[in-house]
Enzyme design. Sequence first.
Site, PDB file in Angstrom:
ATOM      1  N   CYS A 157       0.813  -1.228   0.000  1.00 66.49           N
ATOM      2  CA  CYS A 157       0.000   0.000   0.000  1.00 66.49           C
ATOM      3  C   CYS A 157       0.840   1.269   0.000  1.00 66.49           C
ATOM      4  CB  CYS A 157      -0.935   0.008   1.197  1.00 66.49           C
ATOM      5  SG  CYS A 157      -2.017  -1.408   1.188  1.00 66.49           S
TER       6      CYS A 157
ATOM      7  N   HIS B 271      -3.961   6.996   1.170  1.00 64.22           N
ATOM      8  CA  HIS B 271      -4.139   5.697   0.516  1.00 64.22           C
ATOM      9  C   HIS B 271      -5.560   5.227   0.812  1.00 64.22           C
ATOM     10  CE1 HIS B 271      -4.034   1.526  -0.343  1.00 64.22           C
ATOM     11  NE2 HIS B 271      -4.008   1.157   0.922  1.00 64.22           N
TER      12      HIS B 271
ATOM     13  N   ASN C 173      -9.903  -0.544  -2.920  1.00 64.92           N
ATOM     14  CA  ASN C 173      -8.506  -0.338  -2.556  1.00 64.92           C
ATOM     15  C   ASN C 173      -7.628  -0.850  -3.702  1.00 64.92           C
ATOM     16  OD1 ASN C 173      -5.916  -0.512  -1.527  1.00 64.92           O
ATOM     17  ND2 ASN C 173      -6.523  -1.397   0.433  1.00 64.92           N
TER      18      ASN C 173
HETATM   19  O1  UT7 Z   1      -4.677  -1.455   2.292  1.00 67.68           O
HETATM   20  C1  UT7 Z   1      -4.199  -2.503   3.074  1.00 67.68           C
HETATM   21  C2  UT7 Z   1      -4.430  -2.211   4.486  1.00 67.68           C
HETATM   22  N1  UT7 Z   1      -5.678  -2.785   4.872  1.00 67.68           N
HETATM   23  C3  UT7 Z   1      -6.471  -2.118   5.694  1.00 67.68           C
HETATM   24  O2  UT7 Z   1      -6.188  -1.014   6.089  1.00 67.68           O
HETATM   25  C4  UT7 Z   1      -7.725  -2.838   6.163  1.00 67.68           C
HETATM   26  C5  UT7 Z   1      -8.027  -2.500   7.595  1.00 67.68           C
HETATM   27  N2  UT7 Z   1      -9.176  -3.247   8.093  1.00 67.68           N
HETATM   28  C6  UT7 Z   1     -10.413  -3.049   7.646  1.00 67.68           C
HETATM   29  O3  UT7 Z   1     -10.647  -2.251   6.774  1.00 67.68           O
HETATM   30  C7  UT7 Z   1     -11.556  -3.826   8.313  1.00 67.68           C
HETATM   31  O4  UT7 Z   1     -11.028  -4.578   9.386  1.00 67.68           O
HETATM   32  C8  UT7 Z   1     -12.294  -4.781   7.329  1.00 67.68           C
HETATM   33  C9  UT7 Z   1     -13.124  -3.964   6.354  1.00 67.68           C
HETATM   34  C10 UT7 Z   1     -11.312  -5.645   6.572  1.00 67.68           C
HETATM   35  C11 UT7 Z   1     -13.233  -5.701   8.100  1.00 67.68           C
HETATM   36  O5  UT7 Z   1     -14.144  -4.951   8.872  1.00 67.68           O
HETATM   37  P1  UT7 Z   1     -14.346  -5.262  10.414  1.00 67.68           P
HETATM   38  O6  UT7 Z   1     -15.388  -4.355  10.885  1.00 67.68           O
HETATM   39  O7  UT7 Z   1     -13.014  -5.186  11.084  1.00 67.68           O
HETATM   40  O8  UT7 Z   1     -14.925  -6.728  10.396  1.00 67.68           O
HETATM   41  P2  UT7 Z   1     -14.338  -8.079  11.002  1.00 67.68           P
HETATM   42  O9  UT7 Z   1     -13.177  -8.566  10.212  1.00 67.68           O
HETATM   43  O10 UT7 Z   1     -14.171  -7.910  12.494  1.00 67.68           O
HETATM   44  O11 UT7 Z   1     -15.550  -9.071  10.750  1.00 67.68           O
HETATM   45  C12 UT7 Z   1     -16.838  -8.855  11.344  1.00 67.68           C
HETATM   46  C13 UT7 Z   1     -17.820  -9.869  10.800  1.00 67.68           C
HETATM   47  C14 UT7 Z   1     -17.319 -11.310  10.880  1.00 67.68           C
HETATM   48  O12 UT7 Z   1     -18.421 -12.125  11.229  1.00 67.68           O
HETATM   49  P3  UT7 Z   1     -18.676 -12.607  12.747  1.00 67.68           P
HETATM   50  O13 UT7 Z   1     -17.432 -13.382  13.105  1.00 67.68           O
HETATM   51  O14 UT7 Z   1     -18.815 -11.342  13.553  1.00 67.68           O
HETATM   52  O15 UT7 Z   1     -19.904 -13.404  12.659  1.00 67.68           O
HETATM   53  C15 UT7 Z   1     -16.912 -11.612   9.471  1.00 67.68           C
HETATM   54  O16 UT7 Z   1     -16.994 -12.990   9.162  1.00 67.68           O
HETATM   55  O17 UT7 Z   1     -18.072  -9.619   9.413  1.00 67.68           O
HETATM   56  C16 UT7 Z   1     -17.915 -10.848   8.674  1.00 67.68           C
HETATM   57  N3  UT7 Z   1     -17.461 -10.508   7.321  1.00 67.68           N
HETATM   58  C17 UT7 Z   1     -18.291 -10.257   6.304  1.00 67.68           C
HETATM   59  N4  UT7 Z   1     -19.636 -10.245   6.205  1.00 67.68           N
HETATM   60  C18 UT7 Z   1     -20.162  -9.937   5.008  1.00 67.68           C
HETATM   61  C19 UT7 Z   1     -16.191 -10.366   6.892  1.00 67.68           C
HETATM   62  N5  UT7 Z   1     -16.164 -10.026   5.594  1.00 67.68           N
HETATM   63  C20 UT7 Z   1     -17.465  -9.946   5.207  1.00 67.68           C
HETATM   64  C21 UT7 Z   1     -18.082  -9.640   3.980  1.00 67.68           C
HETATM   65  N6  UT7 Z   1     -19.434  -9.644   3.931  1.00 67.68           N
HETATM   66  N7  UT7 Z   1     -17.386  -9.316   2.881  1.00 67.68           N
END
Ligand code: UT7
Length: 349
Positions: free
Chosen positions: A114, A276, A306
């Site tokens: 990134c 970014h 992204n």
């Molecule tokens: O550019 C590279 C650098 N990357 C970043 O800066 C990314 C930083 N992180 C993020 O942007 C966020 O952490 C994400 C967008 C990747 C994820 O969001 P989050 O609010 O942190 O969600 P999470 O990973 O804690 O997941 C929450 C829930 C999970 O379900 P349970 O375990 O609570 O039942 C996931 O399985 O959301 C579920 N989940 C989804 N649901 C629907 C994960 N991906 C998806 C999806 N659609 N695509």
Amino acid sequence: MKRSKIAGIGKYLPENVVTNNDLLKYMETNDEWIQERTGIKERRYAHRTEETTTTMAVEASIIAIERAGITPQDIDFIVFATLSPDYYFPGCGVLLQRALKMKEIGALDVRNQCSGFLYALSVADQFIRSGMYKNILVVGSEKHSFGLDFSTRGRNVSVIFGDGAGAVVLQPTEDSNKGILSTHLHSDGESAEILANYNPGTHANHWKEEKYADFDDAEIGQMFFSHSMIDKGQIYPYMDGPAVFKKAVVKFPEVILEALHAHNFQTSDLDMLIPHQANLRISQFVQQKLGLKDNQVYNNIQRYGNTTAASVPIALCEAWENGLVKEGDLICLAAFGSGFTWASALLKW
Ligand code: UT7
């Protein structure tokens, strides 16, 4: 004092628009989750067989070179940032040199994910300041759509990424009111594995897991890649999203303030922050923490997702094309991502 300035800028986004609802064909997800957690509404995917990371870079570069008022034959160095190269090796730099029929100039590939474009820009800036080169092509390009896990298993990563390319031409300037004032680069490898694409690689962790204790030379020769890696989805990027998020919202503001304070500027002096495009929530958090107004921060993740190394030059180019980056403006570019690596650049447009 001699500095480098952006003399031309270009971007390329593939035509194919993929909405959040389009992804429902492949995985269990929903538009509401994606928009709420990331801000993304749609992204672009490159043509499967006719577009590559290099061909998109070519399109962006042609525009940047034209806008700089030069030709590809005037370019004297290439710095190419990507995490999704056409080949494992050689890198995309030489493919761009070939495609644009440039002279036998140096071509350097940068693998900083990134923050790749900002690392590339910083390297180019030093070459211009030292007087070694006069027209450097700096590119960030990604074809993520070819390397994502489109099953539900990979949804936390796959819904975020999109394809595209951005390029700038850097040239020297003696104008003290113009150009790159400074760049600031950082890394912390402690968390290298929490946002990574492990395979193919030489780490051999997979083989330890599989308990292949007594392999012979022929088996060692196959350790780079295996059927089981493919079957288990270990060829795709892995990300502990929440852990990355927590670190990003600390390091982004830190590296932006580092750039501003190096020149005795305050956040109120900033005309435009181009972060970014990792997650709209991260950008909003950074904006709030730094007390920036809506018109001081540029976001386009809603439309492109992204695009990793391409995201900063695409956003900068779009902001400039829309008249939001003007002559004399103080601009900060900033990025954080896998490694971790993070970086900023402060420039006068
Ligand atoms: O550019 C590279 C650098 N990357 C970043 O800066 C990314 C930083 N992180 C993020 O942007 C966020 O952490 C994400 C967008 C990747 C994820 O969001 P989050 O609010 O942190 O969600 P999470 O990973 O804690 O997941 C929450 C829930 C999970 O379900 P349970 O375990 O609570 O039942 C996931 O399985 O959301 C579920 N989940 C989804 N649901 C629907 C994960 N991906 C998806 C999806 N659609 N695509």
